[in-house]
Enzyme design. Structure first.
Site, PDB file in Angstrom:
ATOM      1  N   HIS A 265      16.134  65.552 -14.071  1.00 12.28           N
ATOM      2  CA  HIS A 265      17.386  65.837 -13.364  1.00 12.28           C
ATOM      3  C   HIS A 265      17.494  64.778 -12.277  1.00 12.28           C
ATOM      4  O   HIS A 265      16.477  64.355 -11.715  1.00 12.28           O
ATOM      5  CB  HIS A 265      17.365  67.171 -12.623  1.00 12.28           C
ATOM      6  CG  HIS A 265      17.168  68.402 -13.441  1.00 12.28           C
ATOM      7  ND1 HIS A 265      15.929  68.875 -13.792  1.00 12.28           N
ATOM      8  CD2 HIS A 265      18.065  69.302 -13.934  1.00 12.28           C
ATOM      9  CE1 HIS A 265      16.072  70.003 -14.476  1.00 12.28           C
ATOM     10  NE2 HIS A 265      17.350  70.281 -14.574  1.00 12.28           N
TER      11      HIS A 265
ATOM     12  N   ASP B 113      15.357  65.536  -9.265  1.00 13.96           N
ATOM     13  CA  ASP B 113      13.884  65.520  -9.388  1.00 13.96           C
ATOM     14  C   ASP B 113      13.336  64.176  -8.966  1.00 13.96           C
ATOM     15  O   ASP B 113      12.247  64.089  -8.417  1.00 13.96           O
ATOM     16  CB  ASP B 113      13.395  65.687 -10.837  1.00 13.96           C
ATOM     17  CG  ASP B 113      14.030  66.828 -11.573  1.00 13.96           C
ATOM     18  OD1 ASP B 113      14.365  67.813 -10.920  1.00 13.96           O
ATOM     19  OD2 ASP B 113      14.177  66.709 -12.802  1.00 13.96           O
TER      20      ASP B 113
HETATM   21  C1  XLS Z   1      16.244  76.069 -16.871  1.00 18.29           C
HETATM   22  C2  XLS Z   1      16.486  75.025 -17.858  1.00 18.29           C
HETATM   23  C3  XLS Z   1      16.515  73.620 -17.293  1.00 18.29           C
HETATM   24  C4  XLS Z   1      17.163  72.673 -18.256  1.00 18.29           C
HETATM   25  C5  XLS Z   1      17.573  71.385 -17.650  1.00 18.29           C
HETATM   26  O1  XLS Z   1      15.919  77.196 -17.195  1.00 18.29           O
HETATM   27  O2  XLS Z   1      15.550  75.140 -18.874  1.00 18.29           O
HETATM   28  O3  XLS Z   1      15.237  73.224 -16.942  1.00 18.29           O
HETATM   29  O4  XLS Z   1      16.339  72.397 -19.338  1.00 18.29           O
HETATM   30  O5  XLS Z   1      18.489  71.561 -16.631  1.00 18.29           O
END
Ligand code: XLS
Ligand code: NI
Ligand code: NI
Length: 450
Positions: free
Chosen positions: A114, A117
């Protein structure tokens, strides 16, 4: 084109963040070395393709390099010596080196992130974008040095308090515009880094209470948002695949992207099917009351299975615990669907999973990923063996054989009517329903292959 993990070379690092670990090698099932693969052998050919090409593993940045072990009852526990605890760009840059040392030592070809991150937010959107640009430069260098590639990028539209009421489904047009600006930038950096996909996960795109919610307007806005994202992507030359990731709840009580069926209905209704596929996550499937195999099969039969987030929930806990996958049965079921649809590319298998807060040492990150990769490698080999013997497919074919010809054949060819079916049954008197479904026998057959 896929790179083999043999092409991944560790970058020339001044400092090693995992000095006790060298490149993880395949040592076979008999090896007792916990820092080795026992089943994942990247170049081994299964059904005509290498394991690394079938599996297309990806390390996720958020859990692997940003998890702290914090939970609603307790403070961070994870020991991460490289992290100075600040939200500085310097700290973020150092983390890139940590990430790429980790990924290359593991021999995984992809990663995912993301926007938030990898780089800290600044006090304005332009400062935030500048921070992101600085870190993206470093990510780009690291990708070039190592051969590691970006499977997908995405935007975090849920952590910042401005998104408390949602982002693309917020009732506030300013928040909507902010989210659009953020996704615009996230698509641009994904493109800059050669990302093969871009993911939309709902975040807070759902509701807590219908008393204050205009569901129709929110869904219209979300669809408009995704169309604009696609238009921008294509205008800058990003031709990667968009992925929509179902999740039924958490953080909101009801997420609009509930499960594969709800997502596909939304995608179809709003004319998004041409460019959006699904990214199916195991723990989300089970939260929706489905098995992972159900979700994959449902997406796949409609040509919409694009990628997977590999993890698992806990049988006794009702939330998204994001544990590493260790269940060989589930991995086998997953790989049965993936082999049947001839792979996931340009998608892949992203470990959207985090180590437990009690697994405090950096080396636990290796143990966790090695376990997940070996589990999927076993799933792949087992599924291929089942397919080679047609152990399930012959049975299924036979089970539906009454539709191959005769009255059933006419149904499938669209040649019958209710009148004809009634006449047929009046003549025959009763249906022959004596044939067994043989569930227990089939379960035993699967056990023979495991
Ligand atoms: C959250 C999601 C997230 C997505 C990406 O539960 O799994 O991590 O994979 O935004
Ligand atoms: Ni996910
Ligand atoms: Ni999740």
């Amino acid at each position: 084109m896929d790179i083999s993990t043999d092409d991944l070379k560790a970058p020339p690092l001044m400092t090693s963040y995992f000095p006790e670990v060298s490149k993880i090698e395949y040592e076979g099932p008999e090896s007792k070395n916990p820092l080795a693969f026992h089943h994942y052998n990247a170049s081994e050919i299964v059904e005509g393709r290498s394991m690394s090409d079938w599996l297309r593993f990806s390390v996720c940045y958020w859990h692997t390099f940003r998890s702290t072990g914090v939970d609603p009852f307790g403070a961070p526990t994870l020991v991460r010596p490289w992290d100075d605890g600040t939200e500085s760009v310097d700290n973020a840059l150092r983390r890139v080196d940590v990430a790429f040392e980790f990924i290359t030592k593991l021999g995984v070809p992809f990663y995912c992130f993301h926007d938030r991150d990898v780089a800290p937010e600044g006090s304005t959107l332009s400062e935030t974008n500048a921070n992101l640009d600085t870190v993206v430069e470093r990510l780009k260098e690291a990708q070039k040095e190592t051969g590691v590639k970006l499977l997908w990028g995405t935007a975090n539209l849920f952590s910042n308090p401005r998104f408390a009421h949602g982002a693309a489904t917020s009732p506030n047009a300013d928040v909507y515009a902010y989210a659009a600006a953020q996704v615009k930038k996230a698509i641009e950096v994904t493109h800059e880094l050669g990302g093969e996909n871009y993911v939309f996960w709902g975040g807070r795109e759902g509701y807590m209470n219908l008393y204050n919610t205009d569901m129709k307007r929110e869904l219209d806005h979300l669809a408009r948002f995704m169309h604009m994202a696609k238009d921008h992507a294509r205008s800058i030359g990003f031709n990667g695949q968009f992925l929509f990731e179902p999740k039924p709840k958490e953080p909101t009580k009801h997420q609009y992207d509930f499960d594969a069926a709800a997502c596909l209905n939304f995608i179809r209704q709003y004319g998004l099917l041409d460019f959006v596929q699904l990214n199916i996550e195991t723990n989300h499937a089970t939260l929706a009351g489905h098995t992972m195999m159900h979700e994959l099969e449902y997406a796949s039969i409609q040509g919409a299975l694009g990628s997977i987030d590999a993890n698992t929930g806990d049988l006794l806990l009702g939330w998204d615990t994001d544990q590493f996958p260790t269940d060989i049965y589930v991995a086998t079921q997953v790989m049965l669907v993936i082999l049947k649809q001839n792979g996931l590319a340009p998608g892949g298998t992203n470990f959207d999973a985090k180590v437990r807060r009690e697994s405090t040492e950096p080396i636990d990150l290796f143990h966790a990923h090695i376990g997940g990769m070996d589990t999927f490698a076993r799933g792949l080999k087992t599924a291929a063996a089942i397919r080679k013997d047609n152990a399930l497919s012959d049975f299924i074919k036979e089970r539906y054989s009454s539709f191959d010809s005769g009255i059933g054949g006419r149904v499938e060819q669209g040649q019958t009517s209710f009148e004809e079916l009634e006449a047929y049954m009046l003549e025959k008197g009763e249906a022959d329903t004596s044939v067994s479904g043989r569930q227990e026998m089939l379960e035993n057959i699967i056990n023979r292959y495991i």
